[in-house]
Write an enzyme that holds these catalytic residues in place. Structure first.
Site, PDB file in Angstrom:
ATOM      1  N   ILE A  96     -12.768  -5.489   7.269  1.00 41.73           N
ATOM      2  CA  ILE A  96     -11.931  -4.284   7.262  1.00 41.73           C
ATOM      3  C   ILE A  96     -12.328  -3.376   6.091  1.00 41.73           C
ATOM      4  O   ILE A  96     -11.576  -3.217   5.132  1.00 41.73           O
ATOM      5  CB  ILE A  96     -10.433  -4.637   7.217  1.00 41.73           C
ATOM      6  CG1 ILE A  96     -10.120  -5.691   6.136  1.00 41.73           C
ATOM      7  CG2 ILE A  96      -9.965  -5.151   8.588  1.00 41.73           C
ATOM      8  CD1 ILE A  96      -8.619  -5.883   5.900  1.00 41.73           C
ATOM      9  N   HIS A 136       1.056 -11.587   2.271  1.00 37.43           N
ATOM     10  CA  HIS A 136      -0.038 -10.906   1.570  1.00 37.43           C
ATOM     11  C   HIS A 136      -0.687 -11.790   0.499  1.00 37.43           C
ATOM     12  O   HIS A 136      -1.910 -11.809   0.350  1.00 37.43           O
ATOM     13  CB  HIS A 136       0.496  -9.618   0.948  1.00 37.43           C
ATOM     14  CG  HIS A 136      -0.540  -8.600   0.657  1.00 37.43           C
ATOM     15  ND1 HIS A 136      -0.258  -7.255   0.548  1.00 37.43           N
ATOM     16  CD2 HIS A 136      -1.872  -8.704   0.443  1.00 37.43           C
ATOM     17  CE1 HIS A 136      -1.367  -6.587   0.289  1.00 37.43           C
ATOM     18  NE2 HIS A 136      -2.360  -7.446   0.206  1.00 37.43           N
ATOM     19  N   TYR A 183       0.822  -1.209   0.000  1.00 41.29           N
ATOM     20  CA  TYR A 183       0.000   0.000   0.000  1.00 41.29           C
ATOM     21  C   TYR A 183       0.860   1.265   0.000  1.00 41.29           C
ATOM     22  O   TYR A 183       0.353   2.345  -0.315  1.00 41.29           O
ATOM     23  CB  TYR A 183      -0.916   0.041   1.223  1.00 41.29           C
ATOM     24  CG  TYR A 183      -1.883  -1.107   1.355  1.00 41.29           C
ATOM     25  CD1 TYR A 183      -2.079  -2.037   0.334  1.00 41.29           C
ATOM     26  CD2 TYR A 183      -2.616  -1.272   2.530  1.00 41.29           C
ATOM     27  CE1 TYR A 183      -2.963  -3.088   0.482  1.00 41.29           C
ATOM     28  CE2 TYR A 183      -3.504  -2.326   2.684  1.00 41.29           C
ATOM     29  CZ  TYR A 183      -3.667  -3.231   1.665  1.00 41.29           C
ATOM     30  OH  TYR A 183      -4.548  -4.280   1.828  1.00 41.29           O
ATOM     31  N   ASN A 205     -19.845   2.616   9.048  1.00 39.92           N
ATOM     32  CA  ASN A 205     -19.306   1.260   8.988  1.00 39.92           C
ATOM     33  C   ASN A 205     -19.049   0.673  10.372  1.00 39.92           C
ATOM     34  O   ASN A 205     -19.093  -0.547  10.551  1.00 39.92           O
ATOM     35  CB  ASN A 205     -17.997   1.249   8.192  1.00 39.92           C
ATOM     36  CG  ASN A 205     -18.196   1.490   6.711  1.00 39.92           C
ATOM     37  OD1 ASN A 205     -19.314   1.388   6.200  1.00 39.92           O
ATOM     38  ND2 ASN A 205     -17.127   1.827   6.015  1.00 39.92           N
ATOM     39  N   ARG A 230     -12.761  -0.214   3.773  1.00 46.04           N
ATOM     40  CA  ARG A 230     -11.946   0.982   3.543  1.00 46.04           C
ATOM     41  C   ARG A 230     -12.841   2.148   3.170  1.00 46.04           C
ATOM     42  O   ARG A 230     -13.797   1.990   2.401  1.00 46.04           O
ATOM     43  CB  ARG A 230     -10.950   0.742   2.403  1.00 46.04           C
ATOM     44  CG  ARG A 230     -10.121   1.984   2.051  1.00 46.04           C
ATOM     45  CD  ARG A 230      -9.377   1.802   0.738  1.00 46.04           C
ATOM     46  NE  ARG A 230     -10.290   1.662  -0.386  1.00 46.04           N
ATOM     47  CZ  ARG A 230     -10.813   2.680  -1.070  1.00 46.04           C
ATOM     48  NH1 ARG A 230     -10.531   3.920  -0.733  1.00 46.04           N
ATOM     49  NH2 ARG A 230     -11.620   2.453  -2.098  1.00 46.04           N
ATOM     50  N   ARG A 263     -18.979   7.815   6.303  1.00 42.93           N
ATOM     51  CA  ARG A 263     -18.980   6.366   6.069  1.00 42.93           C
ATOM     52  C   ARG A 263     -18.187   5.640   7.146  1.00 42.93           C
ATOM     53  O   ARG A 263     -18.522   4.518   7.533  1.00 42.93           O
ATOM     54  CB  ARG A 263     -18.391   6.060   4.693  1.00 42.93           C
ATOM     55  CG  ARG A 263     -19.268   6.483   3.539  1.00 42.93           C
ATOM     56  CD  ARG A 263     -20.432   5.506   3.337  1.00 42.93           C
ATOM     57  NE  ARG A 263     -21.318   5.969   2.299  1.00 42.93           N
ATOM     58  CZ  ARG A 263     -21.132   5.780   0.993  1.00 42.93           C
ATOM     59  NH1 ARG A 263     -20.042   5.141   0.584  1.00 42.93           N
ATOM     60  NH2 ARG A 263     -22.000   6.222   0.111  1.00 42.93           N
TER      61      ARG A 263
END
Length: 276
Positions: A226, A105, A47, A238, A228, A234
């Protein structure tokens, strides 16, 4: 807040995903998420925002032991030595000390699983992470990795939403005392959030479709999500999924949608996914 106990770790069931968040916006949303009550923050080497995520965590001023932080090592860095170097770089970038959870990952077919799992275990001994796990592994790969690993594997982080079943992975999680951490938990919005089943249940509860989908996920045993977002409204929405509950028939109706098997994330280096 629901806490999932798996492999000796305690994962908050709702966390903040940070993929595609960068610069000051990433730091700002992380700090605000913690202010709103989030205690689970997810990032990754790929990321390229670990430094900003760490800055947001420090800015929030929360005690380190109150927060569960995950980062991930990219599939190209799974060889012995390279994985440990990547983990060290991640910890340096975050600047908050050891992470709570370090994941592979994506699997790499060119690196023996024994090698990558061995290197992953070594990061615990080096004081880089408290727990380890995997992401984007099939159920068979989970079985193999658990058999190899000296330390418990806490989770498999995979794509999971009402348009994609993950029965085989969920079964493997139950076998091995692991959690399933759902990324892309509301798909890409749009079609999923406008589905008539989701919309009807949302109207019945006076909730948004996204809240219904997230509640469906965290109401399942061993499942964390999780989502985003870079939108503070939001962000709050969430997180507000623990003050209501879906009925059994509502859970079943949403689960029925997973038969569509609509996978959104499928790069050319992905494994051969479980077939149901």
């Amino acid at each position: 807040m629901k806490i999932i106990e798996a492999g000796g770790a305690r994962l908050p069931a709702i966390g903040l995903g940070t993929w595609r968040l960068s610069g000051p916006a990433a730091s700002d949303i992380v700090a605000r998420a913690i202010e709103f009550g989030y205690r689970h923050i997810d990032t990754a080497r790929m990321y390229a925002n670990e430094r900003e995520v760490g800055e947001g965590i420090r800015r929030a001023g929360i005690a380190r032991d109150e927060l569960f932080v995950t980062t991930k090592v990219w599939w190209e860095d799974l060889a012995e030595g390279r994985l440990q170097q990547a983990a060290e770089a991640a910890i340096e970038a975050l600047g908050i000390g050891p992470v709570d959870l370090l994941l592979i990952h994506w699997p790499n077919a060119g690196v023996a699983l024994e090698e990558s799992i061995g290197a992953l275990n070594d990061t615990i001994g080096r004081g880089l992470t408290r727990h380890i796990g995997v992401a984007n592994f099939t159920s068979a790969m989970m079985d193999e990795a658990v058999a190899i690993s000296a330390a418990p594997l806490v989770c498999n982080q995979v794509e999971y939403h009402p348009f994609l079943s993950q029965e085989a992975v969920l079964d493997a999680c139950a076998r091995h005392d692991m959690a399933l951490v759902a990324y892309s938990p509301i798909g890409r919005g749009g079609e999923l959030l406008n589905d008539p089943v989701i919309s009807a249940i949302a109207e019945r509860h006076g909730r948004t479709p996204a809240q219904i989908v997230l509640r469906w996920e965290v109401q399942q045993a061993r499942v964390a999500a999780i989502p985003r977002t870079s939108n503070p409204d939001r962000l709050r929405e969430n997180f507000d999924v623990f003050s209501f509950e879906l009925a059994e028939d509502e859970m079943d109706r949403i689960t029925g949608l997973t038969k569509r098997r609509q996978r959104l994330v499928d790069p050319d280096f992905a494994p051969n996914w479980d077939r149901v």
